[in-house]
Every structure is written in structure tokens, then in C-alpha cells.
Design a protein around this motif. Sequence first.
Motif, PDB file in Angstrom:
ATOM      1  N   VAL A 219       0.872  -1.175   0.000  1.00 28.37           N
ATOM      2  CA  VAL A 219       0.000   0.000   0.000  1.00 28.37           C
ATOM      3  C   VAL A 219       0.909   1.224   0.000  1.00 28.37           C
ATOM      4  O   VAL A 219       1.865   1.287   0.783  1.00 28.37           O
ATOM      5  N   TYR A 220       0.639   2.191  -0.883  1.00 26.29           N
ATOM      6  CA  TYR A 220       1.501   3.372  -0.933  1.00 26.29           C
ATOM      7  C   TYR A 220       0.669   4.653  -0.999  1.00 26.29           C
ATOM      8  O   TYR A 220      -0.493   4.646  -1.400  1.00 26.29           O
ATOM      9  N   SER A 221       1.291   5.744  -0.584  1.00 19.01           N
ATOM     10  CA  SER A 221       0.696   7.079  -0.711  1.00 19.01           C
ATOM     11  C   SER A 221       1.832   8.070  -0.959  1.00 19.01           C
ATOM     12  O   SER A 221       2.980   7.841  -0.530  1.00 19.01           O
ATOM     13  N   LEU A 222       1.535   9.159  -1.634  1.00 11.93           N
ATOM     14  CA  LEU A 222       2.561  10.170  -1.892  1.00 11.93           C
ATOM     15  C   LEU A 222       1.927  11.551  -1.973  1.00 11.93           C
ATOM     16  O   LEU A 222       0.751  11.702  -2.330  1.00 11.93           O
ATOM     17  N   HIS A 223       2.723  12.537  -1.632  1.00 13.35           N
ATOM     18  CA  HIS A 223       2.280  13.935  -1.756  1.00 13.35           C
ATOM     19  C   HIS A 223       3.515  14.825  -1.935  1.00 13.35           C
ATOM     20  O   HIS A 223       4.390  14.878  -1.084  1.00 13.35           O
ATOM     21  N   SER A 224       3.581  15.467  -3.095  1.00 13.05           N
ATOM     22  CA  SER A 224       4.686  16.382  -3.412  1.00 13.05           C
ATOM     23  C   SER A 224       4.111  17.687  -3.940  1.00 13.05           C
ATOM     24  O   SER A 224       3.087  17.680  -4.637  1.00 13.05           O
ATOM     25  N   GLU A 225       4.764  18.787  -3.614  1.00 18.54           N
ATOM     26  CA  GLU A 225       4.360  20.106  -4.106  1.00 18.54           C
ATOM     27  C   GLU A 225       5.569  20.820  -4.679  1.00 18.54           C
ATOM     28  O   GLU A 225       6.655  20.801  -4.091  1.00 18.54           O
ATOM     29  N   TYR A 226       5.368  21.423  -5.850  1.00 19.23           N
ATOM     30  CA  TYR A 226       6.416  22.202  -6.500  1.00 19.23           C
ATOM     31  C   TYR A 226       5.837  23.547  -6.907  1.00 19.23           C
ATOM     32  O   TYR A 226       4.676  23.646  -7.329  1.00 19.23           O
ATOM     33  N   GLN A 227       6.652  24.562  -6.791  1.00 17.57           N
ATOM     34  CA  GLN A 227       6.240  25.897  -7.238  1.00 17.57           C
ATOM     35  C   GLN A 227       7.094  26.282  -8.426  1.00 17.57           C
ATOM     36  O   GLN A 227       8.330  26.254  -8.368  1.00 17.57           O
ATOM     37  N   PHE A 228       6.430  26.619  -9.516  1.00 13.40           N
ATOM     38  CA  PHE A 228       7.119  27.068 -10.713  1.00 13.40           C
ATOM     39  C   PHE A 228       6.552  28.419 -11.103  1.00 13.40           C
ATOM     40  O   PHE A 228       5.382  28.539 -11.470  1.00 13.40           O
ATOM     41  N   LYS A 229       7.392  29.433 -10.934  1.00 12.71           N
ATOM     42  CA  LYS A 229       6.962  30.813 -11.144  1.00 12.71           C
ATOM     43  C   LYS A 229       5.762  31.101 -10.242  1.00 12.71           C
ATOM     44  O   LYS A 229       5.865  31.004  -9.036  1.00 12.71           O
ATOM     45  N   SER A 230       4.622  31.406 -10.814  1.00 10.84           N
ATOM     46  CA  SER A 230       3.463  31.735  -9.971  1.00 10.84           C
ATOM     47  C   SER A 230       2.510  30.569  -9.778  1.00 10.84           C
ATOM     48  O   SER A 230       1.483  30.712  -9.129  1.00 10.84           O
TER      49      SER A 230
ATOM     50  N   MET B  90       1.511  26.553  -8.562  1.00 14.72           N
ATOM     51  CA  MET B  90       1.822  25.490  -7.624  1.00 14.72           C
ATOM     52  C   MET B  90       1.433  24.147  -8.266  1.00 14.72           C
ATOM     53  O   MET B  90       0.310  23.964  -8.707  1.00 14.72           O
ATOM     54  N   ILE B  91       2.389  23.244  -8.315  1.00 13.84           N
ATOM     55  CA  ILE B  91       2.172  21.924  -8.909  1.00 13.84           C
ATOM     56  C   ILE B  91       2.030  20.906  -7.786  1.00 13.84           C
ATOM     57  O   ILE B  91       2.934  20.749  -6.958  1.00 13.84           O
ATOM     58  N   ASP B  92       0.888  20.232  -7.756  1.00 17.39           N
ATOM     59  CA  ASP B  92       0.622  19.233  -6.722  1.00 17.39           C
ATOM     60  C   ASP B  92       0.660  17.833  -7.343  1.00 17.39           C
ATOM     61  O   ASP B  92       0.012  17.578  -8.357  1.00 17.39           O
ATOM     62  N   ILE B  93       1.432  16.965  -6.726  1.00 19.43           N
ATOM     63  CA  ILE B  93       1.500  15.572  -7.157  1.00 19.43           C
ATOM     64  C   ILE B  93       1.103  14.704  -5.967  1.00 19.43           C
ATOM     65  O   ILE B  93       1.841  14.600  -4.986  1.00 19.43           O
ATOM     66  N   SER B  94      -0.064  14.090  -6.042  1.00 15.23           N
ATOM     67  CA  SER B  94      -0.562  13.243  -4.961  1.00 15.23           C
ATOM     68  C   SER B  94      -1.102  11.946  -5.554  1.00 15.23           C
ATOM     69  O   SER B  94      -1.520  11.899  -6.718  1.00 15.23           O
ATOM     70  N   GLY B  95      -1.095  10.921  -4.751  1.00 20.58           N
ATOM     71  CA  GLY B  95      -1.632   9.649  -5.230  1.00 20.58           C
ATOM     72  C   GLY B  95      -1.542   8.578  -4.158  1.00 20.58           C
ATOM     73  O   GLY B  95      -0.871   8.733  -3.139  1.00 20.58           O
ATOM     74  N   GLU B  96      -2.244   7.495  -4.392  1.00 20.47           N
ATOM     75  CA  GLU B  96      -2.219   6.346  -3.504  1.00 20.47           C
ATOM     76  C   GLU B  96      -2.622   5.111  -4.305  1.00 20.47           C
ATOM     77  O   GLU B  96      -3.213   5.210  -5.381  1.00 20.47           O
ATOM     78  N   GLY B  97      -2.287   3.948  -3.776  1.00 19.45           N
ATOM     79  CA  GLY B  97      -2.623   2.715  -4.478  1.00 19.45           C
ATOM     80  C   GLY B  97      -2.203   1.503  -3.675  1.00 19.45           C
ATOM     81  O   GLY B  97      -1.568   1.612  -2.621  1.00 19.45           O
TER      82      GLY B  97
END
Length: 327
Positions: A184-195, A197-204
Motif C-alpha cells: 500500500v503506498y501514498s505520496l504527496h509532493s508540491e512544486y512551485q514554478f513561477k506563480s 503550484m504543482i501538486d502531485i498526490s496519489g495512492e494505491g
Amino acid sequence: MDSSTADLIAEKNGDKMYIKFGNGLDRYSIDDFSRHIPDGVGLFVVTGEAEQETVADARRRGIMIWDRTELAYQIGKAVLADLEGEEIDLVETETAVPREENYIIAEDNTFQNNMFVTSTSSEQNQEVTQPVASIKAEEAQVSELNLKSSPINIRKDKAISIARPQLGSVSDAELKFVPFWKYVYSLHSEYQFKSKMIDISGEGEGFINAVNGNSEEFTLPEIRNSVQVECEYEIRSPSTTDAEIRGDLLEKIIEEHTKDVKFGNTVGEAIISEHKRFKPMKDDITIRTELVYVPVWEVKGKRNSVEINASTAEILDNPSDSDVEFM
């Protein structure tokens, strides 16, 4: 089994056939009939209409299907066998596929109580059909195995009946416990590029075969710390480690959740496009793993074998061992 599931049970030399009559055939009735057959073979006699897709699904589950023509043929064969003093084996009968025409509902059902009885000179070899309520399952010796496993819901004879349409003749069936890494996995990453916000989330979640490393997609019943077994069995040893599985999972999860983002800016009359690739960091991913065992019936034919999940009755698409052959 209660009488709402089967109308008749034919038994001979310890082999049982559960018989259900119906005007029509659908996936619900086949699923219900298949799940409530504790042992032996299932036969569904369709006096009405049946779609080819539903018939094919029934055959995959090990259920034989007869239409009115096949029923009449089998009755005639039983009568001739009775007159000639011969025996017939209903279990080996090929599954008949209903044609795409409409069926006439049989008006006379008085033959249902004795249609599968064939007389011989010896009363000990006589096939006896009884009402469902009078049949009692034989008690088998059950031992408890201290193994984290899903339960065994499918007995050996049921597994053989499921595999027979694919193998034809069956030589034997063996029970083995195959190790799988459940994760079982989960992830959450956030990146800011210029103005932005890039959100990368998931689970499985999923299963990885601990013997050959193949990923599997199936749902298991409750995993228990022990399992009840009433026959001989073999426990397969894992050939992969927890560390190896985690490393492979990390790479796979990162690849699946990597994003390619397109940005567009307007400078004067010009449109400037820019692509940026974002991938989650390993520290942003949480993985939980445990080693569990899945009971599998390996049903062997003359040249090939079929593996059946003993918990769910599903035929495995991928071999559980590297040396297993499939048709």
C-alpha cells in the motif's frame, strides 16, 4: 446447500452433481449457483433462452449447460443404458452450448426425480438421486496452519470442475500456498514554478508475486493469521526480498506519477510555450509491505495445467511459478 440453490443432487461412487433448472440464464444466477456448490460438478438445465456470452461465462466457472435438445438426448441415452445394462458418466459429458434461437419451455417436469438414475445388475454401483435436503456433506479432517493467508473457499473437486472445460481430462490437482508481497503506498509532493503550484498526490495498492516478481491485480478476502487445511499442501518459498520489492516499487511509482506540464506566456504579440517535468521525490512516498500467502489449486491435464485462486475461484492469468505451463 438449500433447495433454492439446486433442484437435484445426483451422486455416484462418491462423485456429486448439483443440478439446477431454469427458464433463463443470467450472470447473477450462474454466480450464485457457482458460489454455493461445496463440492462436485454443477449442471444448469436451461429450458428457455440463454446468451452465448453468459454460457461462456458459466463454462469458465466450471458449470455445464444443457438446453432442451441436450436434455432430451441425455434422457434417451440414460434409458438406452438402462435397457442395455450399461453405465454412463454424466460428469464427463461435454458442455452443450444453447443455440441463439428461442426455446420452448418444457411443460412436463415429472422426469426430474429420476432422469439421472441408471440401473445396473449391482445395487452398489447404482446412481441415486435424492432431494437436496437429504444430502449431508462428509466431514473431513481439518488442520490449522499458522500462516498469514487468505482462506480456502474452493475445494479440490470444485477446482477440477472449473478447470475441466480448458483442460479436458484432468489427472490431478495440488494445493500450494504462493507468497505475495502485498503493498500500500501514498505520496504527496508540491512544486512551485513561477506563480503556479504543482501538486502531485496519489495512492494505491496491489500484489507482487514473491516467487517470480509478476504484478497481480486481484482482490482477496480477509487476510488471516492462520488458515484451515483439509488436504496435503506445499508452501512455496519467496525468491525476492522486502528491500528489492520496495526499490522496484519506488521506481514504478515515481514513473507513474511524473507530470509533464506545459506553460504558456504572452509577450507582446508572441506566445511563448514552455514544458517542465515534475517527478515526486522518494522521501515524499510512503510504502507499507507485508508477505502474505494465497492458496492456489494447480489442476493438471495431460500436457498443461490451470491455476485457480482457492479463495476467489478465479483462474489466474499469470503463472504463480516460473515453471507452470498454461494453454
